[in-house]
Design an enzyme around this catalytic site. Structure first.
Site, short mmCIF file in Angstrom:
data_model
loop_
_atom_site.label_atom_id
_atom_site.label_comp_id
_atom_site.label_asym_id
_atom_site.label_seq_id
_atom_site.Cartn_x
_atom_site.Cartn_y
_atom_site.Cartn_z
N CYS A 25 71.95 95.14 53.30
CA CYS A 25 73.40 94.93 53.28
C CYS A 25 73.98 94.87 54.69
O CYS A 25 73.83 93.87 55.37
CB CYS A 25 74.08 95.99 52.42
SG CYS A 25 75.74 95.47 51.88
N HIS A 53 71.08 95.77 47.50
CA HIS A 53 70.75 97.17 47.73
C HIS A 53 69.49 97.56 46.94
O HIS A 53 69.58 98.16 45.87
CB HIS A 53 71.92 98.07 47.31
CG HIS A 53 73.06 98.07 48.28
ND1 HIS A 53 73.17 98.98 49.30
CD2 HIS A 53 74.12 97.23 48.39
CE1 HIS A 53 74.27 98.73 50.00
NE2 HIS A 53 74.86 97.67 49.47
N GLU A 65 67.55 99.92 47.60
CA GLU A 65 67.39 101.38 47.62
C GLU A 65 68.05 102.07 46.42
O GLU A 65 67.75 103.22 46.11
CB GLU A 65 67.96 101.96 48.92
CG GLU A 65 69.45 102.21 48.95
CD GLU A 65 70.31 100.95 49.01
OE1 GLU A 65 71.55 101.06 48.82
OE2 GLU A 65 69.77 99.85 49.24
#
Length: 274
Positions: free
Chosen positions: A131, A240, A242
């Protein structure tokens, strides 16, 4: 004798599932700068630290660095993970005025992470950007950004909604990305397209020289790139991975590839002493 009981962790604390192996590769994670109350803090989201651990690497949070210290930080590192953030890269770094003054900036992070990225790329240090980190790497290497993707003709609104939208919805699957057929990412994921979340207002306007498109959104916005001039692993994604990575096979494939690259770097440059 006074008996002092050990402090109990708060109820919301997340215990670590398992210890990393000895001599795990070290990955630098630059911190953001945010106020808490009346005091400034260096901050890193827990999900990013968790992602580095899921990659099998030891997270090393770097609160800030003077430009003269960057080589020392990189000397101790086996990888670099550029996180997302509520803040945007200051558009002065790509010769534009601020479009929306209400959006947060983090000039202190920009000051040292942009040259850090350039040095890491020169060394071929494994790099993973997410990001803001994706946008940061593009700017550091000479690219530019759309400051408001949703205002650009032909591009969709890639934002996730306001604070009233539940986090699980904000980070839920939003659209597919189509992977370049000869890229690095398709070799990792072994599929021509994947569903990703979309939690960003800015995006790639002009890709920096030497960057290779790895994935596109349906509207043509660049969603992932690799760095062709880097001799090592390099991958930056706009989404994202994660977020709840442990239960997402796509995220785990990316983190595993990054972790393996960091291990390979460690073995070549900092082999464990026997």
């Amino acid at each position: 004798m006074v008996h002092i009981e050990a402090a109990k962790p708060p109820a919301h604390a997340t215990p670590l599932a398992q210890a990393l192996p000895r001599h795990a590769p070290r990955v630098l994670i630059p911190a953001c700068n945010r106020p808490l109350g009346r005091h400034p803090f260096h901050m890193v989201g827990q999900k990013y630290v968790t992602a580095v651990r899921l990659a099998g690497c030891l997270p090393v949070v770097v609160p800030a660095a003077h430009p003269d210290e960057l080589a020392d930080w990189l000397d101790m590192a086996d990888g670099l993970f550029l996180t997302g953030s509520p803040s945007n890269v200051d558009p002065s770094h790509f010769d534009e005025p601020v479009h929306d003054p209400s959006l947060p900036l983090d000039p202190a992070r920009d000051q040292w992470t942009l040259p850090l990225i350039r040095l890491a790329v020169e060394r071929g240090l494994p790099l993973l950007g997410v990001c803001r980190g994706f946008q940061e790497a593009n700017v550091a290497l000479g690219g530019t950004l759309h400051q408001a993707v949703h205002e650009q003709p032909g591009l969709n609104d890639h934002r996730a909604g306001g604070d009233e939208v539940p986090v699980a919805v904000q980070y839920g699957p939003a659209h597919p990305v189509h992977l370049s057929p000869d890229g690095q990412l398709i070799k990792i994921l072994k599929t021509p397209s994947v569903q990703v979340n979309s939690v960003h207002g800015q995006g790639i306007k002009r890709l920096a020289p030497g960057l290779r498109v790895e994935a596109l959104a349906p509207d043509g916005l660049v969603e992932a790139f690799s760095i062709s001039q880097s001799p090592g692993f390099s991958l930056c994604v706009q989404w994202h991975p994660e977020w709840q990575a442990a239960t997402n096979p796509v995220s785990m494939a990316i983190l595993t590839a990054f972790g393996q690259a960091c291990q390979d770097w460690r073995d070549r440059h900092r082999p464990p002493s026997r």
